[in-house]
Design an enzyme around this catalytic site. Structure first.
Site, PDB file in Angstrom:
ATOM      1  N   ARG A  15       0.838  -1.204   0.000  1.00 13.26           N
ATOM      2  CA  ARG A  15       0.000   0.000   0.000  1.00 13.26           C
ATOM      3  C   ARG A  15       0.879   1.263   0.000  1.00 13.26           C
ATOM      4  O   ARG A  15       1.030   1.915  -1.028  1.00 13.26           O
ATOM      5  CB  ARG A  15      -0.953  -0.043   1.226  1.00 13.26           C
ATOM      6  CG  ARG A  15      -2.100   0.965   1.182  1.00 13.26           C
ATOM      7  CD  ARG A  15      -1.716   2.350   1.609  1.00 13.26           C
ATOM      8  NE  ARG A  15      -1.165   2.428   2.960  1.00 13.26           N
ATOM      9  CZ  ARG A  15      -0.626   3.532   3.453  1.00 13.26           C
ATOM     10  NH1 ARG A  15      -0.555   4.637   2.734  1.00 13.26           N
ATOM     11  NH2 ARG A  15      -0.120   3.554   4.677  1.00 13.26           N
ATOM     12  N   HIS A 207       5.262   4.624  12.692  1.00 10.97           N
ATOM     13  CA  HIS A 207       5.209   4.552  11.222  1.00 10.97           C
ATOM     14  C   HIS A 207       6.100   5.672  10.698  1.00 10.97           C
ATOM     15  O   HIS A 207       5.652   6.798  10.493  1.00 10.97           O
ATOM     16  CB  HIS A 207       3.739   4.734  10.790  1.00 10.97           C
ATOM     17  CG  HIS A 207       3.511   4.758   9.311  1.00 10.97           C
ATOM     18  ND1 HIS A 207       2.880   3.734   8.633  1.00 10.97           N
ATOM     19  CD2 HIS A 207       3.799   5.694   8.377  1.00 10.97           C
ATOM     20  CE1 HIS A 207       2.787   4.041   7.358  1.00 10.97           C
ATOM     21  NE2 HIS A 207       3.328   5.224   7.166  1.00 10.97           N
ATOM     22  N   HIS A 209       8.689   7.389   8.045  1.00 17.93           N
ATOM     23  CA  HIS A 209       9.309   7.476   6.720  1.00 17.93           C
ATOM     24  C   HIS A 209      10.754   7.914   6.922  1.00 17.93           C
ATOM     25  O   HIS A 209      11.111   8.483   7.949  1.00 17.93           O
ATOM     26  CB  HIS A 209       8.512   8.434   5.837  1.00 17.93           C
ATOM     27  CG  HIS A 209       7.205   7.837   5.368  1.00 17.93           C
ATOM     28  ND1 HIS A 209       7.012   7.380   4.089  1.00 17.93           N
ATOM     29  CD2 HIS A 209       6.049   7.580   6.029  1.00 17.93           C
ATOM     30  CE1 HIS A 209       5.782   6.891   3.972  1.00 17.93           C
ATOM     31  NE2 HIS A 209       5.165   6.996   5.143  1.00 17.93           N
ATOM     32  N   CYS A 240       4.146   9.401   0.006  1.00 16.03           N
ATOM     33  CA  CYS A 240       2.730   9.778   0.028  1.00 16.03           C
ATOM     34  C   CYS A 240       2.463  10.776  -1.103  1.00 16.03           C
ATOM     35  O   CYS A 240       3.179  11.761  -1.243  1.00 16.03           O
ATOM     36  CB  CYS A 240       2.383  10.405   1.382  1.00 16.03           C
ATOM     37  SG  CYS A 240       0.682  10.954   1.472  1.00 16.03           S
ATOM     38  N   ASN A 249       8.972   4.504   3.407  1.00 18.44           N
ATOM     39  CA  ASN A 249       9.006   4.104   4.818  1.00 18.44           C
ATOM     40  C   ASN A 249      10.394   3.565   5.139  1.00 18.44           C
ATOM     41  O   ASN A 249      11.150   3.193   4.245  1.00 18.44           O
ATOM     42  CB  ASN A 249       8.002   2.966   5.073  1.00 18.44           C
ATOM     43  CG  ASN A 249       6.585   3.384   4.811  1.00 18.44           C
ATOM     44  OD1 ASN A 249       6.112   3.333   3.687  1.00 18.44           O
ATOM     45  ND2 ASN A 249       5.894   3.807   5.852  1.00 18.44           N
TER      46      ASN A 249
END
Ligand code: HMG
Ligand code: MG
Length: 299
Positions: A15, A207, A209, A240, A249
């Site tokens: 994703r 999470h 990046h 993103c 990420n």
């Protein structure tokens, strides 16, 4: 605080890793990626995103991905669902878990999901209710926890407010997104410390990046705070679409290598994971951003 004994990795490459890719990626490639990740011992995979195909064309095959994947026992396959429309479509595909995504920044919320933070929370309420009825667990994301591409610095108290709202609404876990990878260890520590005043540490995930190359250092800092769920992407894929210049990420292989060195269990086979990173980067013509993967491949 001592390090956790075990860490659960949430693999977001199908994703977050692919959503920003400009050229179409075959559904079959996505399915193979998902299966290779599961074969490497990943137990939680964010497989698709039920967002508008006009906004994120790369995720337009969400139905084909969710219904086409080979379910392995013990593995959770999940998807993003920003609203009821997305959730209903995901439920039709048999998802057992979904995620809603909000932000600690007003400007980012507008750019990413076309509404204010308060409106997004109001939109998530019925998603949570419907998911509960369907016995589907919901994870909550908060973006821009260590900075925003439009607003700059974000106060930890703002992150805590949005996280608390998601948690109280019924999200079983809140994932704290450094969307543009600008954080540094002390800021990450302070942010997590502030959020954990309202939410148990065991219900929080990191999470991060890696845009500024700080993600591993930041993870080390929050592991020390007691975080035991880490989102990552094989080969460091990703970015993103609504955060210009944001890179992928933190690479899953690098996280596993770090955790192995700290004696923290993940249940993941590092060599298989690294092979998956080598394969997917070749398949989609991207550089491999995992230093561990590159080092292992050169042996
Ligand atoms: P909107 O335009 O405000 O929504 O978009 P709307 O309700 O007015 O609907 C407009 C059109 O979209 C309609 O179609 C709807 O049917 C359709 P039309 O009548 O024009 O043909 N639509 C949908 N189609 C498919 N699935 C849906 C859906 N909802 C409406 N679920 C919306 C609002 C949220 C849908 C839109 O802004 C959107 O899709 N945004 C996508 C944002 C996104 O995917 N961003 C990347 C993921 S978040 C991220 O990467 C951060 C994270 O990794 C954490 C971190 O790093 O910080 C999670
Ligand atoms: Mg992300």
């Amino acid at each position: 605080m001592p390090f956790p004994k075990q860490v659960r990795l949430v693999e977001v490459s199908p994703r977050d890793g692919l959503q920003n890719e400009p050229s179409p990626i075959a559904t079959a490639t996505k399915l193979e990626l998902i299966d290779r990740l599961a074969a490497a011992g990943i137990t939680y995979i964010e497989a698709a995103s039920f967002v508008s195909p006009k906004w994120v064309p790369q995720m337009a095959d969400h139905r084909e991905v969710m219904t086409g994947l080979t379910r392995r026992p013990g593995v959770t396959y999940t998807a993003l669902t920003p609203n009821l429309k997305g959730l209903e479509a995901a439920l039709e595909c048999g998802v057992e878990e979904v995620a809603v995504f909000g932000a600690a920044s007003e400007a980012f919320s507008q750019k990413n999901i076309n509404c204010s933070v308060a409106e997004s929370l109001a939109r998530f309420e019925p998603v949570l209710e419907r998911a509960k009825q369907a016995k589907v667990r919901v994870r909550g994301y908060v973006s821009c926890v260590l900075g925003c591409p439009y607003e700059g610095e974000i106060a930890p108290a703002k992150v805590a407010d949005v996280s608390k709202a998601l948690y109280e609404m019924g999200c079983y876990e809140v994932s704290l997104g450094d969307t543009i990878g600008v954080g540094t260890p002390l800021a990450a520590k302070r942010m997590v410390e502030t959020v954990s005043r309202d939410i148990p540490m065991g219900k929080l995930a990191a999470h991060f990046h890696d845009t500024y190359g700080q993600a591993l250092a930041n993870l080390y800092a929050v592991l020390e705070e007691g975080i035991s769920v880490i989102d990552s992407s094989v080969a460091g894929l990703g970015g993103c679409p609504y955060a210009k210049g944001a890179s992928g990420n933190v690479a899953s292989e690098d996280v596993v290598y770090l955790l192995n060195g700290l004696g923290i269990e993940t249940g993941i086979d590092l060599n298989k994971l690294a092979d998956t990173g080598t394969w997917i980067t070749q398949a989609i013509g991207r550089p491999n951003r995992s230093k561990v993967s590159v080092a292992l491949a050169a042996k």
